[in-house]
Design an enzyme around this catalytic site. Structure first.
Site, short mmCIF file in Angstrom:
data_model
loop_
_atom_site.label_atom_id
_atom_site.label_comp_id
_atom_site.label_asym_id
_atom_site.label_seq_id
_atom_site.Cartn_x
_atom_site.Cartn_y
_atom_site.Cartn_z
N ASP A 178 -10.21 -5.58 -3.29
CA ASP A 178 -9.37 -4.37 -2.41
C ASP A 178 -10.29 -3.04 -2.40
OD1 ASP A 178 -6.23 -3.38 -2.05
OD2 ASP A 178 -7.92 -2.17 -1.62
N SER B 279 0.97 -1.35 0.13
CA SER B 279 -0.19 0.09 0.02
C SER B 279 0.85 1.40 0.11
CB SER B 279 -1.00 -0.07 1.29
OG SER B 279 -1.94 1.04 1.09
N HIS C 225 -7.56 -6.05 0.74
CA HIS C 225 -6.45 -4.94 1.07
C HIS C 225 -5.52 -5.63 2.31
CE1 HIS C 225 -4.15 -1.49 -0.17
NE2 HIS C 225 -4.09 -0.96 1.13
N1 LIG Z 1 -7.46 2.40 9.97
C1 LIG Z 1 -8.11 2.21 8.48
C2 LIG Z 1 -7.42 1.15 7.84
C3 LIG Z 1 -6.08 1.30 7.67
C4 LIG Z 1 -5.63 0.18 6.77
O1 LIG Z 1 -6.02 -0.60 6.23
N2 LIG Z 1 -4.16 0.31 6.77
C5 LIG Z 1 -3.49 -0.72 5.88
C6 LIG Z 1 -2.38 0.07 4.94
S1 LIG Z 1 -3.41 1.25 3.79
C7 LIG Z 1 -2.22 2.24 2.98
O2 LIG Z 1 -1.20 2.12 3.16
C8 LIG Z 1 -2.60 -1.57 6.73
O3 LIG Z 1 -1.66 -2.31 6.17
N3 LIG Z 1 -3.29 -1.91 7.82
C9 LIG Z 1 -2.43 -2.71 8.94
C10 LIG Z 1 -3.00 -3.96 8.99
O4 LIG Z 1 -2.46 -4.90 10.07
O5 LIG Z 1 -3.86 -4.43 8.08
C11 LIG Z 1 -9.63 2.11 8.57
O6 LIG Z 1 -10.10 2.09 9.80
O7 LIG Z 1 -10.12 2.07 7.47
#
Ligand SMILES: N[C@@H](CCC(=O)N[C@@H](CSC=O)C(=O)NCC(=O)O)C(=O)O
Length: 287
Positions: free
Chosen positions: A231, A154, A264
Site C-alpha cells: 500500500d 482508508s 491501496h
Molecule cells: N487522487 C489521489 C489518489 C486518491 C486515492 O487513492 N484515494 C483513495 C482513498 S485514499 C484515503 O481515503 C480511493 O479510494 N480512491 C478511489 C479509487 O477508486 O481508487 C492521487 O492522485 O494520488
C-alpha cells in the site's frame, strides 16, 4: 426525525436479484443537498427487514464508489445484507479552497463535525452519518436498525473505526480496509483536523481510533481490518501498528490481516470485501 421532504431517487438498477438506488435529499445537518446510495438484497425487495452495513468511502470518492468498485453486491445479496453508502463530504458548500486539494474539503470530510469557521457551517459528516442518514434511510427502506454495522476504506476506515468505538450499541459490527487509524499522528489527519477542528489537539482525540482506544473506548465485537503491505500510503498515512498496540493494551478484539503485494486500490478492497460482509453477517446474526 427523518425528513423525506425533497427526497429524489436519481437512479435505480436491478442488481443480483435486488436493487441499487441512488438518492438525493435536502440535508438539514449539512444545510445542502446530499446524495447517498443503497443496495437492497432480494429479501428486502420482497419487503423483509434486513440487516444493514454502512460503507464509508475514502478521499476523492463519492456515494457511488463502494457500491460500484467493491464488487461486494453478489455476496451482499447472498447474505441478505443491505448496504448504505454516504458521500464523503458536503458538496457545494462554497468554502474557499475546498476544491484545491484532494485530501481536504470536497471528497475529504473525514466523517467528523467541523468546529472551525468556515468549515463548521456545512462540514458535519459525523452527525450526518450517525444521525440524519440512518433516520432517513431506515424509514424509507426495509432496514433493521437493530442490526446495523459499519465498514470503510482508508478515510472511510477511519470513520468506521471511530464511530463504532464511540457508539458500540449503535454500530453492532465494524471492519475496515486499509484504514487511517491514527489521524492525529499522520499528515492527512494533521492537515484536515487542524483545519476542521483547530490546533487544540485534545479536540482531535474524539475522531482518532487509536486515541479512543487509549481513552478506554472498546467495541464488544471483533474488529476486522485488512491491509496490503504494498500500500503506497502504508508507512506515511495508515500505520496499522498503532492500532495493533492500542487494541492490545485496551483488550480490544482485533483481527488485523496483512496481505503481501496488495496496494491501496479497490482491487485490494474487492479482494476481501466478501469476507468483510460475512464478518458483519455473522456478528449481526444473518446469512
Ligand atoms: N487522487 C489521489 C489518489 C486518491 C486515492 O487513492 N484515494 C483513495 C482513498 S485514499 C484515503 O481515503 C480511493 O479510494 N480512491 C478511489 C479509487 O477508486 O481508487 C492521487 O492522485 O494520488
Amino acid at each position: 426525525m427523518n425528513d423525506t421532504a425533497e427526497l429524489q431517487v436519481r437512479e435505480e438498477h436491478p442488481c443480483h436479484g435486488g436493487v441499487v438506488r441512488f438518492y438525493e435529499h435536502t440535508s438539514r445537518v449539512l444545510g445542502l443537498r446530499a446524495r447517498f446510495g443503497v443496495f437492497l438484497p432480494p429479501a428486502a425487495v420482497a419487503g423483509q427487514k434486513v440487516p444493514v452495513v454502512y460503507a464509508l468511502a475514502g478521499l476523492t470518492c463519492t456515494e457511488e464508489t463502494f457500491l460500484i468498485k467493491s464488487a461486494a453486491l453478489a455476496e451482499a445479496a447472498r447474505l441478505g445484507l443491505a448496504i448504505v453508502t454516504p458521500d464523503t463530504s458536503p458538496r457545494g458548500a462554497g468554502v474557499e479552497g475546498e476544491d484545491k486539494d484532494w485530501d481536504m474539503g470536497t471528497g475529504a470530510g473525514f466523517y467528523l463535525d467541523a468546529t472551525q469557521a468556515p468549515w463548521s457551517d456545512h462540514y458535519r459528516m459525523g452527525t450526518y452519518i450517525t444521525q440524519e442518514l440512518p433516520a432517513l434511510v431506515e424509514a424509507i427502506c426495509p432496514l433493521d436498525g437493530t442490526r446495523r454495522g459499519i465498514t470503510g476504506h482508508s478515510m472511510g476506515g477511519h470513520g468506521a473505526l471511530v464511530h463504532a468505538l464511540r457508539a458500540p450499541a449503535f454500530w453492532k459490527s465494524v471492519s475496515a480496509f486499509a484504514p487511517i487509524v491514527h489521524p492525529a499522528a499522520v499528515p492527512w489527519g494533521e492537515k484536515a483536523l487542524t483545519a476542521y477542528l483547530g490546533t487544540e489537539r485534545e479536540a482531535w482525540q474524539q475522531y482518532d481510533a487509536v486515541c479512543l482506544l487509549e481513552a478506554g473506548h472498546t467495541h464488544p465485537s471483533t474488529i476486522l481490518v485488512d491491509q496490503g503491505d504494498a500500500d503506497q500510503f502504508l508507512e506515511r498515512e495508515l500505520q496499522p501498528w498503532h492500532l495493533e498496540k492500542a487494541a492490545a493494551a485496551a483488550g480490544q478484539k482485533l483481527t488485523l490481516r496483512r496481505h503481501a503485494g496488495y496496494d491501496h486500490s479497490y482491487w485490494f478492497v474487492q479482494s476481501f470485501a466478501a469476507e468483510h460482509l460475512r464478518h458483519h453477517a455473522q456478528v449481526l446474526g444473518q446469512g
